[in-house]
Motif scaffolding. Structure first.
Motif, PDB file in Angstrom:
ATOM      1  N   SER A  90       4.395 -48.755  52.293  1.00  0.00           N
ATOM      2  CA  SER A  90       3.594 -48.786  51.073  1.00  0.00           C
ATOM      3  C   SER A  90       4.115 -47.742  50.086  1.00  0.00           C
ATOM      4  O   SER A  90       4.334 -46.585  50.466  1.00  0.00           O
ATOM      5  CB  SER A  90       2.124 -48.494  51.385  1.00  0.00           C
ATOM      6  N   PRO A  91       4.335 -48.115  48.834  1.00  0.00           N
ATOM      7  CA  PRO A  91       4.795 -47.144  47.825  1.00  0.00           C
ATOM      8  C   PRO A  91       3.658 -46.382  47.160  1.00  0.00           C
ATOM      9  O   PRO A  91       3.894 -45.634  46.210  1.00  0.00           O
ATOM     10  CB  PRO A  91       5.512 -48.040  46.807  1.00  0.00           C
ATOM     11  N   LEU A  92       2.444 -46.558  47.647  1.00  0.00           N
ATOM     12  CA  LEU A  92       1.306 -45.871  47.040  1.00  0.00           C
ATOM     13  C   LEU A  92       1.371 -44.378  47.316  1.00  0.00           C
ATOM     14  O   LEU A  92       1.846 -43.951  48.378  1.00  0.00           O
ATOM     15  CB  LEU A  92      -0.004 -46.433  47.589  1.00  0.00           C
ATOM     16  N   PRO A  93       0.903 -43.546  46.382  1.00  0.00           N
ATOM     17  CA  PRO A  93       0.938 -42.085  46.587  1.00  0.00           C
ATOM     18  C   PRO A  93       0.041 -41.672  47.746  1.00  0.00           C
ATOM     19  O   PRO A  93      -1.022 -42.258  47.974  1.00  0.00           O
ATOM     20  CB  PRO A  93       0.426 -41.530  45.255  1.00  0.00           C
ATOM     21  N   SER A  94       0.495 -40.684  48.509  1.00  0.00           N
ATOM     22  CA  SER A  94      -0.299 -40.201  49.637  1.00  0.00           C
ATOM     23  C   SER A  94      -1.484 -39.374  49.158  1.00  0.00           C
ATOM     24  O   SER A  94      -2.517 -39.284  49.834  1.00  0.00           O
ATOM     25  CB  SER A  94       0.571 -39.361  50.582  1.00  0.00           C
ATOM     26  N   HIS A  95      -1.344 -38.747  47.981  1.00  0.00           N
ATOM     27  CA  HIS A  95      -2.433 -37.938  47.423  1.00  0.00           C
ATOM     28  C   HIS A  95      -3.265 -38.778  46.478  1.00  0.00           C
ATOM     29  O   HIS A  95      -2.755 -39.332  45.508  1.00  0.00           O
ATOM     30  CB  HIS A  95      -1.879 -36.723  46.668  1.00  0.00           C
ATOM     31  N   VAL A  96      -4.537 -38.908  46.784  1.00  0.00           N
ATOM     32  CA  VAL A  96      -5.458 -39.659  45.945  1.00  0.00           C
ATOM     33  C   VAL A  96      -6.336 -38.665  45.201  1.00  0.00           C
ATOM     34  O   VAL A  96      -7.000 -37.832  45.830  1.00  0.00           O
ATOM     35  CB  VAL A  96      -6.331 -40.609  46.789  1.00  0.00           C
ATOM     36  N   PRO A  97      -6.342 -38.689  43.859  1.00  0.00           N
ATOM     37  CA  PRO A  97      -7.148 -37.718  43.111  1.00  0.00           C
ATOM     38  C   PRO A  97      -8.627 -37.881  43.383  1.00  0.00           C
ATOM     39  O   PRO A  97      -9.092 -38.947  43.798  1.00  0.00           O
ATOM     40  CB  PRO A  97      -6.813 -38.047  41.645  1.00  0.00           C
ATOM     41  N   LYS A  98      -9.347 -36.810  43.164  1.00  0.00           N
ATOM     42  CA  LYS A  98     -10.782 -36.831  43.369  1.00  0.00           C
ATOM     43  C   LYS A  98     -11.418 -37.841  42.428  1.00  0.00           C
ATOM     44  O   LYS A  98     -11.161 -37.841  41.223  1.00  0.00           O
ATOM     45  CB  LYS A  98     -11.365 -35.437  43.101  1.00  0.00           C
ATOM     46  N   PRO A  99     -12.235 -38.748  42.976  1.00  0.00           N
ATOM     47  CA  PRO A  99     -12.822 -39.780  42.113  1.00  0.00           C
ATOM     48  C   PRO A  99     -13.822 -39.173  41.137  1.00  0.00           C
ATOM     49  O   PRO A  99     -14.402 -38.119  41.388  1.00  0.00           O
ATOM     50  CB  PRO A  99     -13.517 -40.711  43.111  1.00  0.00           C
ATOM     51  N   PRO A 100     -14.034 -39.836  40.004  1.00  0.00           N
ATOM     52  CA  PRO A 100     -15.044 -39.351  39.053  1.00  0.00           C
ATOM     53  C   PRO A 100     -16.439 -39.491  39.635  1.00  0.00           C
ATOM     54  O   PRO A 100     -16.648 -40.177  40.634  1.00  0.00           O
ATOM     55  CB  PRO A 100     -14.848 -40.284  37.842  1.00  0.00           C
ATOM     56  N   LEU A 101     -17.377 -38.828  39.006  1.00  0.00           N
ATOM     57  CA  LEU A 101     -18.759 -38.933  39.454  1.00  0.00           C
ATOM     58  C   LEU A 101     -19.215 -40.388  39.393  1.00  0.00           C
ATOM     59  O   LEU A 101     -18.807 -41.150  38.526  1.00  0.00           O
ATOM     60  CB  LEU A 101     -19.662 -38.067  38.576  1.00  0.00           C
ATOM     61  N   ALA A 102     -20.049 -40.769  40.348  1.00  0.00           N
ATOM     62  CA  ALA A 102     -20.547 -42.135  40.393  1.00  0.00           C
ATOM     63  C   ALA A 102     -21.284 -42.469  39.103  1.00  0.00           C
ATOM     64  O   ALA A 102     -22.047 -41.659  38.571  1.00  0.00           O
ATOM     65  CB  ALA A 102     -21.477 -42.310  41.593  1.00  0.00           C
ATOM     66  N   PHE A 103     -21.022 -43.657  38.600  1.00  0.00           N
ATOM     67  CA  PHE A 103     -21.659 -44.078  37.365  1.00  0.00           C
ATOM     68  C   PHE A 103     -23.139 -44.350  37.610  1.00  0.00           C
ATOM     69  O   PHE A 103     -23.507 -45.018  38.577  1.00  0.00           O
ATOM     70  CB  PHE A 103     -20.983 -45.330  36.821  1.00  0.00           C
ATOM     71  N   VAL A 104     -23.969 -43.841  36.734  1.00  0.00           N
ATOM     72  CA  VAL A 104     -25.414 -44.052  36.843  1.00  0.00           C
ATOM     73  C   VAL A 104     -25.855 -44.904  35.652  1.00  0.00           C
ATOM     74  O   VAL A 104     -25.665 -44.516  34.503  1.00  0.00           O
ATOM     75  CB  VAL A 104     -26.187 -42.716  36.833  1.00  0.00           C
ATOM     76  N   PRO A 105     -26.402 -46.095  35.914  1.00  0.00           N
ATOM     77  CA  PRO A 105     -26.861 -46.942  34.810  1.00  0.00           C
ATOM     78  C   PRO A 105     -27.921 -46.239  33.973  1.00  0.00           C
ATOM     79  O   PRO A 105     -28.631 -45.361  34.456  1.00  0.00           O
ATOM     80  CB  PRO A 105     -27.438 -48.172  35.523  1.00  0.00           C
ATOM     81  N   TYR A 106     -28.030 -46.660  32.724  1.00  0.00           N
ATOM     82  CA  TYR A 106     -29.044 -46.109  31.837  1.00  0.00           C
ATOM     83  C   TYR A 106     -30.309 -46.953  31.984  1.00  0.00           C
ATOM     84  O   TYR A 106     -30.265 -48.184  31.941  1.00  0.00           O
ATOM     85  CB  TYR A 106     -28.575 -46.150  30.388  1.00  0.00           C
TER      86      TYR A 106
END
Length: 312
Positions: A85-101
């Motif tokens: 797999s050519p995918l990067p081994s380091h996965v950045p920290k995901p953004p905060l979960a989206f909260v609907p309005y």
């Protein structure tokens, strides 16, 4: 094997096992365009990383792209189309979960009032069509795609029922309407039929020229209504209140009403999941922690239960 051929085989496989796979297919098609139709052996990790990174900050879209490509490479490696797999081994920290309005009832009234009066020259939707669309999204907790797909044949005003066909998970379901919503929709249809086609295949919510309203056109019109009504987020979230949040609001308001009336919410959740067209009840249960008001009502319910148990 060429990249596009392997992707086509993967998409075909996923759809053969019952998955719609449209979003992932679009992502993988975009991936092929970005890298070119090259042999699988020539896909370089730096090219994959550049595609994932894009031009902006890391968002949930980065995760979706990563997930789609990761699944594709698991498929390709298992079948010998690729060795690694050519995918990067380091996965950045995901953004905060989206909260609907979650709109307040006062905000909903403002949105409906503005929608019925705003008549911007660039708006392709008649004000009463737009107002009724917003009312139905909230009153029946529909997805925007479901509301826009409604045809005249899908309405049973005598029984106050909507027929939702081929929704997000290929489900077809009946959505009953309360008397107030059914009356409002009936009045709208009577006025609508004097101007637009009444054929069974005609859209319930047409543009001014009679063509079906697209999601993008509806979202653009709603953005103007929201701005005119002064409904904005002030919690630092990346997105302002959305059209789809009307559905979230409808569910939260229903749950709060159930808690306040003393209803057995856990027993009613499966019925609510069916009404919403959720495949799994987990999709409905997540609403239980969506707002402080809902959590407060659940907490009050638990406190009353605990007090009654202590005095038993």
């Amino acid at each position: 094997m060429k990249l596009s051929a392997a992707v086509a085989m993967y998409v075909t496989y996923k759809r053969s096992v019952g998955m719609r796979f449209n979003t992932e297919a679009r992502t993988l098609k975009s991936f092929c365009r970005a890298l070119g139709d090259i042999p699988m052996t020539e896909v370089r990790p730096d090219e994959v990383l550049a595609y994932l990174a894009g031009t902006g900050p890391v968002t949930s879209f980065w995760e979706r792209k990563h997930g789609a490509i990761s699944g594709f490479y698991r498929f390709a490696i298992a079948r010998g189309y690729a060795t690694r797999s050519p995918l990067p081994s380091h996965v950045p920290k995901p953004p905060l979960a989206f909260v609907p309005y979650i709109y307040t009832r006062a905000e909903l009234r403002r949105l409906l009032d503005v929608a019925s009066s705003i008549d911007h020259p660039r708006t392709r939707i008649d004000p009463q069509v737009l107002r009724t669309l917003l009312l139905l999204l909230y009153g029946a907790a529909l997805r925007i795609s479901e509301a826009l797909s409604l045809t005249m044949a899908d309405l049973d005003l005598e029984q106050s029922v909507l027929y939702i066909r081929e929704s997000k998970f290929y489900n077809t379901r009946l959505v009953p309407m309360g008397p107030d919503l059914a009356k409002a929709l009936g009045q709208f249809i009577a006025n609508r039929n004097r101007r637009y086609s009444c054929r069974p295949e005609s859209p319930v919510f047409p543009c001014r020229d009679g063509s079906p309203i697209t999601v993008r056109v509806a979202e653009n019109a709603f953005r103007r209504v929201r701005n005119r009504a002064g409904v904005f987020r002030h919690d630092g979230a990346r997105y302002q209140p959305r059209l789809h949040d009307l559905r979230h609001t409808a569910v939260v308001h229903r749950l709060i009403a159930w808690y306040r009336s003393g209803a057995d919410v856990q027993r009613l959740l499966p019925q609510l999941a069916t009404y919403l067209g959720h495949v799994h009840i987990a999709g409905t249960q997540r609403y239980l922690t969506l707002t402080p008001e809902l959590l407060r009502e659940a907490s009050l319910r638990f406190e009353r239960f605990a007090m009654e148990a202590s005095h038993a």
